[in-house]
Design a protein around this motif. Structure first.
Motif, mmCIF file in Angstrom:
data_model
loop_
_atom_site.group_PDB
_atom_site.id
_atom_site.type_symbol
_atom_site.label_atom_id
_atom_site.label_comp_id
_atom_site.label_asym_id
_atom_site.label_seq_id
_atom_site.Cartn_x
_atom_site.Cartn_y
_atom_site.Cartn_z
ATOM 1 N N ARG A 125 68.900 -54.856 -62.355
ATOM 2 C CA ARG A 125 70.040 -55.062 -61.699
ATOM 3 C C ARG A 125 71.437 -54.518 -62.571
ATOM 4 N N GLU A 142 78.580 -62.730 -60.579
ATOM 5 C CA GLU A 142 77.238 -62.683 -61.044
ATOM 6 C C GLU A 142 77.221 -62.672 -62.466
ATOM 7 N N THR A 166 75.057 -56.436 -61.392
ATOM 8 C CA THR A 166 75.327 -57.449 -62.352
ATOM 9 C C THR A 166 76.591 -56.837 -62.957
ATOM 10 N N VAL A 205 77.235 -58.900 -68.260
ATOM 11 C CA VAL A 205 75.947 -59.521 -69.127
ATOM 12 C C VAL A 205 76.164 -60.088 -70.417
ATOM 13 N N ALA A 232 74.685 -61.971 -65.865
ATOM 14 C CA ALA A 232 73.253 -61.831 -66.070
ATOM 15 C C ALA A 232 73.137 -62.037 -67.694
ATOM 16 N N GLN A 252 81.732 -52.547 -65.475
ATOM 17 C CA GLN A 252 80.715 -53.675 -66.017
ATOM 18 C C GLN A 252 81.422 -54.088 -67.436
ATOM 19 N N ALA A 312 66.367 -58.150 -64.613
ATOM 20 C CA ALA A 312 67.683 -58.353 -64.977
ATOM 21 C C ALA A 312 68.187 -56.705 -65.374
ATOM 22 N N GLN A 361 81.014 -68.185 -62.268
ATOM 23 C CA GLN A 361 80.174 -68.206 -61.125
ATOM 24 C C GLN A 361 81.150 -68.946 -59.881
#
Ligand code: ADP
Ligand code: MG
Length: 678
Positions: free
Chosen positions: A357, A338, A363, A366, A340, A310, A354, A333
């Motif tokens: 996830r 995705e 996700t 972020v 966040a 991530q 949020a 997108q």
């Protein structure tokens, strides 16, 4: 426990406490406590040769002394030598001094003679009674920086003792001093503490003197050594290899409406290579406002995602975070990711969702504000932490995001260009990529200085621009001492402009608005529903509305250089010719005048930063005081050549002569090295 508070009080004023205030603890500290200037007590001047305003030493005999009461109580002593006479005047004195100044006493006095009421006089001379024919000192007398209640004589005695005790061994590897044209350490400090009398004082006080150069070099070397030592420690830690597979990054590049600039390309390559290493990246991406840092960050984040991790991006304000979110969502997108969004203003339910996830790893990208570093936010496998406008965060907050991932890489971004020498000295444990090129098609911003009296003309100019389809920012005066007053002023400015420009749609954004309200105003401005945005400095960082081509800054004289530069960077982002109008009110202080001159003449962020540094000093500039970094006492960070030499020598020493490096650090930093790790 009677008297404990009294006892504490007393220790606060002991000699040791006063010395500690000056940072004097070890012998090495004393040796490195160098004189501010010198006095010449090696010679006796005849009274007839006394020059007004020039300090000199005289040898005299007291004729008589008395306490006079007019205009106030004072001690007067008349003294003479074979060539003339003089009055010594003491407005404060001890009985012991009065006693010492009895008729017939022989004195050595030091001070500046002036023409006084009763002929030549010296006010508060330093003096001592001569009992025998005391020899004159054979070197100049050093005058040290000191603190209340600590006399020069005491300091001199302690320093002299330390000079004898402390081992003044050389800490530079053999040959280095010669190569750089620097004298040996022992010779340099002895020379500075006890210079020979034939040395001219002006030359001695000049920091270009080889002995001073040696001390400056050593100080910079200690700083470099200390910072560089953190480097291998970081490299010894592990981090996930985020090897590029070029799937997602290639899709992003293909979908962008522009090509990367050469500088962006280079920075991205540097970051990509770091991320693929098995130890944590710590890189600063520096680029002037508008140089396109966001897309470089996006590419880095995609590389983390490609490698199964991530990535998070933290911005200092809601407005900025939201803008990043919009931009990244629009880019990412479409390629199936995705994105966040996490800020303090989210409804609790949305926020919980949020966070869940993110914790589950659902996700991968972020974006958010400080909300990202709240305790309950947990990442499943954070591989890269990006901090935008990093100087807006405290050291601790910056680290907190990275620590959300056990072994995350870190990318910091800053639009406040830090001059190269400063970056090198303070961030030696940071690799730096620089975007030194703006995307093509930008038109340089024209800057105008306009006196407040001509505000009407400026309003007319705003009107004209907006009628022509463009948009404008109007930045309210900065009122540092009161946020309430600042808000009031912003509302007044808004009301006044709305009255002056009835046919335009005007919006107001300031720090007290709720996040949702702020976001609504900003998105209305982005979509050109609002033509003039009245704003406090909340728009200072990062806002990107290419159609806005006019910026008015009211009371520009109150803003700092970096702020003005950031604000001005909000325009000139599209193809239209852009203008920044700096409205100023008289009278202008000297510093304000200097700042306006710089911002008027220069658009280069690095040049502005250098001027800022010159006007404010490095401590203020970099927030070093808060971060606990000791400021340099003798060296000057702007002395790029010397900083560069110190850096190179530090690197060699850590590799080839670690025991010398340790001795050098001990001498300069003693136990204070932990302060440098911020
Ligand atoms: P900053 O470095 O100030 O954060 P941004 O990343 O916000 O700058 O970029 C400023 C603007 O320039 C944005 O609208 C961005 O999409 C655009 N941009 C970035 N890189 C390029 C490029 N290579 N060519 C054209 N426009 C670009
Ligand atoms: Mg930015």
């Amino acid at each position: 426990m009677p008297c404990s508070s009294l006892a504490e009080n007393k220790t606060g004023n002991t000699l040791a406490a006063r010395l500690a205030r000056l940072g004097l603890r070890t012998d090495a500290d004393y040796v490195l406590h160098l004189p501010l200037r010198y006095e010449d007590e090696t010679r006796i001047t005849a009274l007839e040769d006394a020059q007004p305003g020039i300090a000199a030493q005289f040898e005299v005999e007291v004729v008589d002394s008395e306490i006079a009461y007019r205009p106030r109580r004072q001690l007067l002593a008349r003294v003479r030598d074979a060539t003339g006479a003089l009055t010594l005047r003491f407005l404060n004195f001890y009985p012991s001094q009065q006693k010492a100044l009895q008729a017939g006493a022989r004195l050595r006095i030091f001070g500046e003679a002036h023409d006084g009421y009763l002929g030549p006089e010296i006010i508060h001379p330093r003096f001592h009674v001569l009992l025998d024919d005391a020899p004159l000192p054979d070197c100049l007398t050093p005058v040290y920086p000191t603190t209340a209640g600590l006399g020069q004589a005491t300091l001199r005695r302690l320093i002299e003792r330390a000079l004898q005790r402390e081992d003044l061994t050389e800490t530079l590897p053999a040959g280095v001093g010669e190569r750089l044209g620097l004298p040996g350490f022992a010779a340099a400090v002895r020379f500075l503490h006890t210079p020979p009398p034939e040395m001219a004082q002006a030359a001695l006080e000049s920091r270009q003197l080889p002995a001073w150069r040696r001390v400056q070099f050593d100080e910079l070397l200690a700083q470099q050594l200390s910072l560089r030592r953190a480097y291998p420690a970081r490299r010894a830690r592990g981090a996930p290899r985020l090897a590029p597979s070029l799937t997602l990054t290639a899709s992003l590049l293909a979908s962008l409406p522009f090509r990367l600039t050469g500088a962006q390309q280079r920075a991205w390559q540097e970051i990509a290579a770091d991320l693929a290493q098995p130890h944590p990246m710590q890189r600063l991406l520096q680029g002037d406002v508008g140089s396109g840092k966001t897309v470089v960050a996006a590419l880095a984040m995609l590389q983390a995602v490609e490698a199964g991790h991530q990535a998070a991006l933290m911005a200092p304000t809601e407005i900025l975070a939201e803008q990043h979110y919009r931009k990244l969502a629009a880019w990412l997108q479409p390629i199936g990711l995705e994105v966040a969004w996490l800020t303090g203003s989210l409804k609790k339910r949305d926020k919980d969702a949020a966070i869940a996830r993110i914790g589950a790893g659902a996700t991968t990208i972020v974006i958010g504000t400080h909300a990202l570093i709240e305790d309950r936010v947990e990442f499943a496998r954070l591989g890269l932490a990006v901090v935008d406008e990093q100087h807006r965060f405290g050291v601790r907050q910056r680290l907190a995001l990275k620590e959300k991932g056990q072994f995350a890489h870190q990318l910091a971004m800053s639009a406040t260009p830090i001059p190269r020498t400063l970056a090198m000295s303070y961030y030696a444990d940071l690799d730096v990529s620089v975007l030194d090129e703006l995307p093509p098609g930008r038109t340089p911003v024209t800057t105008k200085l306009v006196a407040e009296a001509r505000r009407d003309q400026v309003v007319a100019r705003v009107h004209e621009a907006c009628r022509g389809g463009r948009q404008a920012y109007w930045v309210c005066p900065l009122i540092e001492e009161s946020e309430t007053l600042q808000l009031k002023t912003a509302e007044e400015t808004y009301a006044r402009l709305a009255a002056d420009l009835p046919d335009l749609r005007i919006g107001l954004v300031h720090g007290r608005l709720k996040a949702a309200e702020k976001a609504a105003v900003m998105s209305a401005f982005v979509s050109n529903e609002i033509q003039v945005l009245v704003a406090t400095t909340v728009i200072e960082v990062g806002v990107d509305v290419p159609n806005a081509s006019l910026m008015v800054i009211e009371h520009a004289e109150r803003f700092g250089l970096a702020q003005l530069h950031q604000l001005r960077g909000r325009v000139g982002r599209g193809t239209a010719q852009s203008t920044c109008i700096l409205l100023y009110a008289r009278p202008l202080g000297e510093l304000a005048r200097a700042r306006l001159k710089v911002i008027f003449e220069t658009t280069d962020g690095f040049e502005i930063a250098r001027e800022d540094l010159r006007l404010r000093g490095p401590g203020e500039f970099i927030g070093a005081r808060q971060s606990g970094l000791p400021l340099l006492r003798y060296a000057d960070l702007e002395d790029a050549a010397l900083v560069e030499q110190a850096r190179a020598v530090a690197e060699d020493m850590l590799r080839d002569a670690p025991e010398l490096a340790a001795a050098h650090l001990k001498r300069w930093l003693g136990g204070r090295e932990e302060l440098l790790k911020a």
